[in-house]
Design a protein around this motif. Sequence first.
Motif, mmCIF file in Angstrom:
data_model
loop_
_atom_site.group_PDB
_atom_site.id
_atom_site.type_symbol
_atom_site.label_atom_id
_atom_site.label_comp_id
_atom_site.label_asym_id
_atom_site.label_seq_id
_atom_site.Cartn_x
_atom_site.Cartn_y
_atom_site.Cartn_z
ATOM 1 N N ALA A 104 34.449 48.962 30.272
ATOM 2 C CA ALA A 104 33.117 48.466 30.646
ATOM 3 C C ALA A 104 33.073 46.942 30.571
ATOM 4 N N MET A 105 33.678 46.380 29.532
ATOM 5 C CA MET A 105 33.713 44.904 29.417
ATOM 6 C C MET A 105 34.557 44.291 30.522
ATOM 7 N N ASP A 106 35.690 44.925 30.835
ATOM 8 C CA ASP A 106 36.531 44.430 31.926
ATOM 9 C C ASP A 106 35.795 44.504 33.261
ATOM 10 N N MET A 107 35.035 45.589 33.459
ATOM 11 C CA MET A 107 34.269 45.744 34.703
ATOM 12 C C MET A 107 33.228 44.638 34.819
ATOM 13 N N ARG A 108 32.542 44.349 33.728
ATOM 14 C CA ARG A 108 31.519 43.293 33.755
ATOM 15 C C ARG A 108 32.163 41.941 34.040
ATOM 16 N N ASP A 109 33.323 41.693 33.445
ATOM 17 C CA ASP A 109 34.039 40.444 33.686
ATOM 18 C C ASP A 109 34.461 40.339 35.152
ATOM 19 N N ALA A 110 34.947 41.426 35.711
ATOM 20 C CA ALA A 110 35.349 41.439 37.117
ATOM 21 C C ALA A 110 34.144 41.213 38.032
ATOM 22 N N GLN A 111 33.012 41.813 37.687
ATOM 23 C CA GLN A 111 31.795 41.621 38.482
ATOM 24 C C GLN A 111 31.352 40.162 38.453
ATOM 25 N N ARG A 112 31.409 39.545 37.287
ATOM 26 C CA ARG A 112 31.013 38.134 37.182
ATOM 27 C C ARG A 112 31.945 37.232 37.984
ATOM 28 N N ALA A 113 33.230 37.506 37.916
ATOM 29 C CA ALA A 113 34.187 36.717 38.698
ATOM 30 C C ALA A 113 33.946 36.912 40.191
ATOM 31 N N TYR A 114 33.645 38.145 40.590
ATOM 32 C CA TYR A 114 33.359 38.447 41.993
ATOM 33 C C TYR A 114 32.126 37.665 42.451
ATOM 34 N N GLU A 115 31.066 37.706 41.643
ATOM 35 C CA GLU A 115 29.831 36.984 41.972
ATOM 36 C C GLU A 115 30.071 35.479 42.036
ATOM 37 N N ALA A 116 30.884 34.952 41.132
ATOM 38 C CA ALA A 116 31.176 33.514 41.139
ATOM 39 C C ALA A 116 31.878 33.110 42.429
ATOM 40 N N ASN A 117 32.798 33.937 42.893
ATOM 41 C CA ASN A 117 33.495 33.625 44.133
ATOM 42 C C ASN A 117 32.596 33.778 45.352
ATOM 43 N N LEU A 118 31.656 34.723 45.305
ATOM 44 C CA LEU A 118 30.664 34.807 46.380
ATOM 45 C C LEU A 118 29.816 33.544 46.409
ATOM 46 N N ASN A 119 29.473 33.023 45.241
ATOM 47 C CA ASN A 119 28.702 31.777 45.171
ATOM 48 C C ASN A 119 29.481 30.599 45.744
ATOM 49 N N VAL A 120 30.794 30.579 45.534
ATOM 50 C CA VAL A 120 31.627 29.517 46.105
ATOM 51 C C VAL A 120 31.543 29.570 47.626
ATOM 52 N N ILE A 121 31.683 30.757 48.183
ATOM 53 C CA ILE A 121 31.628 30.901 49.644
ATOM 54 C C ILE A 121 30.262 30.479 50.166
ATOM 55 N N GLU A 122 29.214 30.917 49.492
ATOM 56 C CA GLU A 122 27.859 30.557 49.900
ATOM 57 C C GLU A 122 27.628 29.047 49.814
ATOM 58 N N THR A 123 28.119 28.425 48.764
ATOM 59 C CA THR A 123 27.960 26.976 48.596
ATOM 60 C C THR A 123 28.710 26.211 49.666
ATOM 61 N N VAL A 124 29.925 26.637 49.987
ATOM 62 C CA VAL A 124 30.706 25.969 51.033
ATOM 63 C C VAL A 124 29.994 26.089 52.374
ATOM 64 N N ARG A 125 29.484 27.264 52.676
ATOM 65 C CA ARG A 125 28.755 27.443 53.945
ATOM 66 C C ARG A 125 27.508 26.569 53.981
ATOM 67 N N SER A 126 26.816 26.504 52.880
ATOM 68 C CA SER A 126 25.610 25.679 52.803
ATOM 69 C C SER A 126 25.947 24.199 52.993
ATOM 70 N N MET A 127 27.027 23.760 52.364
ATOM 71 C CA MET A 127 27.440 22.358 52.521
ATOM 72 C C MET A 127 27.832 22.062 53.960
ATOM 73 N N ASP A 128 28.550 22.983 54.576
ATOM 74 C CA ASP A 128 28.936 22.801 55.980
ATOM 75 C C ASP A 128 27.695 22.718 56.879
#
Length: 137
Positions: A104-128
């Motif tokens: 369960a802790m590993d799943m939560r960690d993976a979810q947070r990492a996934y969300e962080a990378n989605l935020n990176v993509i969203e931020t790059v698109r917004s900057m572009d």
Amino acid sequence: MADPVSSSSQAIAISALRAQQSRMRIIAENLANANSTSRTAGGNPYQRQAPVFQATKVAGGTGVKMSRAAADPTPFKTEYDPGNPSADAQGYVKQPNVDSLVEAMDMRDAQRAYEANLNVIETVRSMDQRTLDLLKR
């Protein structure tokens, strides 16, 4: 013409999304088999799998990928249950080395990492998009 920094940033983030997705699939498999004992007397039950990541080349940078799932060497738990068909000669049944709390802790960690990378993509698109808006003026 695409911005090479934006393209490489997105490619790196996408590789991390795929790696975390694979990690979540391994965690789900572990949870699904947390109570799976051997089909034969005295045999080994399901053995927890752990993802192994490695660096990989992506467009303009270094990303990550899950290269394989490795068996966790943690010893199996044993439970005294002489009536169980999986029991050994002494009446002990080996239980999987899967800890649901750890998963369960590993799943939560993976979810947070996934969300962080989605935020990176969203931020790059917004900057572009913001850059294009500024160039229109």
